[in-house]
Design an enzyme around this catalytic site. Structure first.
Site, PDB file in Angstrom:
ATOM      1  N   ASP A   1       0.547  -2.519  12.316  1.00  0.00           N
ATOM      2  CA  ASP A   1       0.987  -2.952  10.985  1.00  0.00           C
ATOM      3  C   ASP A   1       1.305  -4.447  11.040  1.00  0.00           C
ATOM      4  O   ASP A   1       2.295  -4.865  11.657  1.00  0.00           O
ATOM      5  CB  ASP A   1       2.221  -2.151  10.559  1.00  0.00           C
ATOM      6  CG  ASP A   1       2.596  -2.435   9.122  1.00  0.00           C
ATOM      7  OD1 ASP A   1       2.806  -3.624   8.774  1.00  0.00           O
ATOM      8  OD2 ASP A   1       2.667  -1.492   8.316  1.00  0.00           O
TER       9      ASP A   1
ATOM     10  N   ASP B   1       4.826  -5.611   9.669  1.00  0.00           N
ATOM     11  CA  ASP B   1       5.914  -5.239  10.584  1.00  0.00           C
ATOM     12  C   ASP B   1       5.911  -6.114  11.826  1.00  0.00           C
ATOM     13  O   ASP B   1       6.960  -6.504  12.328  1.00  0.00           O
ATOM     14  CB  ASP B   1       5.772  -3.768  11.007  1.00  0.00           C
ATOM     15  CG  ASP B   1       6.312  -2.818   9.945  1.00  0.00           C
ATOM     16  OD1 ASP B   1       7.029  -3.286   9.033  1.00  0.00           O
ATOM     17  OD2 ASP B   1       6.006  -1.619  10.028  1.00  0.00           O
TER      18      ASP B   1
ATOM     19  N   THR C   1      -0.592   7.581  -0.984  1.00  0.00           N
ATOM     20  CA  THR C   1      -1.907   7.502  -1.645  1.00  0.00           C
ATOM     21  C   THR C   1      -2.778   6.379  -1.064  1.00  0.00           C
ATOM     22  O   THR C   1      -3.985   6.351  -1.321  1.00  0.00           O
ATOM     23  CB  THR C   1      -1.739   7.208  -3.142  1.00  0.00           C
ATOM     24  OG1 THR C   1      -1.132   5.910  -3.278  1.00  0.00           O
ATOM     25  CG2 THR C   1      -0.859   8.254  -3.812  1.00  0.00           C
TER      26      THR C   1
ATOM     27  N   ARG D   1       0.855  -1.175   0.000  1.00  0.00           N
ATOM     28  CA  ARG D   1       0.000   0.000   0.000  1.00  0.00           C
ATOM     29  C   ARG D   1       0.895   1.231   0.000  1.00  0.00           C
ATOM     30  O   ARG D   1       1.703   1.408   0.907  1.00  0.00           O
ATOM     31  CB  ARG D   1      -0.842  -0.041   1.284  1.00  0.00           C
ATOM     32  CG  ARG D   1      -2.159   0.608   1.170  1.00  0.00           C
ATOM     33  CD  ARG D   1      -2.982   0.313   2.391  1.00  0.00           C
ATOM     34  NE  ARG D   1      -2.455   0.876   3.625  1.00  0.00           N
ATOM     35  CZ  ARG D   1      -3.220   1.248   4.650  1.00  0.00           C
ATOM     36  NH1 ARG D   1      -4.531   1.114   4.566  1.00  0.00           N
ATOM     37  NH2 ARG D   1      -2.696   1.727   5.735  1.00  0.00           N
TER      38      ARG D   1
HETATM   39  C1  PRP Z   1      -1.078  -4.245   4.594  1.00  0.00           C
HETATM   40  C2  PRP Z   1      -1.937  -5.483   4.728  1.00  0.00           C
HETATM   41  C3  PRP Z   1      -2.743  -5.453   3.463  1.00  0.00           C
HETATM   42  C4  PRP Z   1      -2.964  -3.966   3.252  1.00  0.00           C
HETATM   43  C5  PRP Z   1      -4.342  -3.629   3.728  1.00  0.00           C
HETATM   44  O1  PRP Z   1      -0.024  -4.490   3.764  1.00  0.00           O
HETATM   45  O2  PRP Z   1      -1.187  -6.652   4.891  1.00  0.00           O
HETATM   46  O3  PRP Z   1      -2.089  -6.021   2.346  1.00  0.00           O
HETATM   47  O4  PRP Z   1      -1.990  -3.293   4.075  1.00  0.00           O
HETATM   48  O5  PRP Z   1      -4.630  -2.314   3.451  1.00  0.00           O
HETATM   49  P1  PRP Z   1      -5.758  -1.890   2.405  1.00  0.00           P
HETATM   50  O6  PRP Z   1      -6.950  -2.734   2.683  1.00  0.00           O
HETATM   51  O7  PRP Z   1      -5.993  -0.431   2.745  1.00  0.00           O
HETATM   52  O8  PRP Z   1      -5.203  -2.064   1.017  1.00  0.00           O
HETATM   53  P2  PRP Z   1       1.134  -3.398   3.541  1.00  0.00           P
HETATM   54  O9  PRP Z   1       0.794  -2.483   2.419  1.00  0.00           O
HETATM   55  O10 PRP Z   1       1.454  -2.730   4.862  1.00  0.00           O
HETATM   56  O11 PRP Z   1       2.332  -4.259   3.024  1.00  0.00           O
HETATM   57  P3  PRP Z   1       3.193  -5.377   3.780  1.00  0.00           P
HETATM   58  O12 PRP Z   1       2.305  -6.577   3.998  1.00  0.00           O
HETATM   59  O13 PRP Z   1       4.267  -5.668   2.806  1.00  0.00           O
HETATM   60  O14 PRP Z   1       3.692  -4.814   5.082  1.00  0.00           O
HETATM   61  N1  URA Z   2      -2.357  -2.627   7.115  1.00  0.00           N
HETATM   62  C1  URA Z   2      -2.012  -3.057   8.350  1.00  0.00           C
HETATM   63  O1  URA Z   2      -1.079  -3.851   8.500  1.00  0.00           O
HETATM   64  N2  URA Z   2      -2.723  -2.614   9.391  1.00  0.00           N
HETATM   65  C2  URA Z   2      -3.754  -1.748   9.268  1.00  0.00           C
HETATM   66  O2  URA Z   2      -4.368  -1.372  10.286  1.00  0.00           O
HETATM   67  C3  URA Z   2      -4.086  -1.298   7.976  1.00  0.00           C
HETATM   68  C4  URA Z   2      -3.379  -1.766   6.913  1.00  0.00           C
END
Ligand code: PRP
Ligand code: URA
Length: 211
Positions: free
Chosen positions: A202, A205, A110, A106
């Site tokens: 997150d 993380d 944006t 994400r």
């Molecule tokens: C997080 C999560 C989803 C997304 C959800 O991933 O694991 O994929 O955000 O958010 P959304 O519904 O608003 O799209 P992130 O972008 O943090 O990536 P990561 O898993 O690599 O940390």
């Molecule tokens: N992605 C995450 O990992 N946590 C949130 O709360 C939203 C998006």
């Protein structure tokens, strides 16, 4: 919001483990183990409608007229990174499962999904696909991943997450009304940074210890 196609698992073991996940003092090791355990418990319910076939099995005593899974079973597709945390729990439970990957993150400004990797099993069209991501926040990532799977001709897709925000559920219902959403908890809302409230922070993380 329509509740059609949204299934919240209120099993005590799942709820207990989700509460531990939310705790900011839960260690990375514990967090990773909990995500995997919850995924395994959810797999049990998500696979409830798998097709079966009648079989005869010789036991040491007699022939048992019984049932086994029919067809090619399932492919799971984690959305990288955080979806990876759910893979082991599913693989432990589902026979002959294959694993595809969709890499999305994400954009921090944006909050739109950016795709960077996709690899699916060759026979994925013959399987039921369960898309995995612990968090359904705005729904942008899940919607893009479902769109990608549909473009590849996959028709039977379920989306399984741990925590879903109402905004994300509404987005999937609008973009993909045919998709069933399975979650362990439905939370209140998103905050100004599109994080789920109360959520768990997150997920990526916390699974990988990168914050
Ligand atoms: C997080 C999560 C989803 C997304 C959800 O991933 O694991 O994929 O955000 O958010 P959304 O519904 O608003 O799209 P992130 O972008 O943090 O990536 P990561 O898993 O690599 O940390
Ligand atoms: N992605 C995450 O990992 N946590 C949130 O709360 C939203 C998006």
């Amino acid at each position: 919001m329509s509740q059609e196609n949204v299934f919240v698992f209120d099993h005590p073991l799942i709820q207990h483990k989700v509460s531990l996940l939310r705790d900011k003092n839960t260690s990375t090791k514990e967090f990773r183990e909990l995500v995997s355990e919850i995924a395994m418990l959810m797999a049990y319910e998500v696979t409830r409608d798998l097709p079966m076939k009648e079989v005869d099995i010789e036991t040491p005593v007699a022939v048992a007229h019984t049932k086994m899974l029919a067809g090619k079973s399932i492919a799971i597709v984690p959305i990288l990174r955080a979806g990876l945390g759910m893979v082991d729990g599913m693989v432990a439970l589902i026979p002959n499962v294959k694993v595809g990957h969709i890499g999305l993150y994400r954009d921090p400004v944006t909050v739109e999904p950016v795709t960077y990797y996709c690899k699916l099993p060759e026979d994925v069209n013959e399987r039921d696909v369960i898309l995995l991501d612990p968090m359904l926040a705005t729904g942008g990532s899940a919607s893009a991943a479902i769109g990608y799977l549909k473009e590849k001709g996959i028709t039977n897709i379920k989306f399984m997450c741990l925590i879903a925000a109402p905004e994300g559920i509404a987005r999937i219902q609008k973009d993909h009304p045919d998709i069933k959403i399975y979650c362990a908890a439905k939370d209140e809302r998103l905050n100004d940074h599109s994080y789920i409230v109360p959520g768990l922070g997150d997920a990526g993380d916390r699974i990988f210890g990168t914050n």
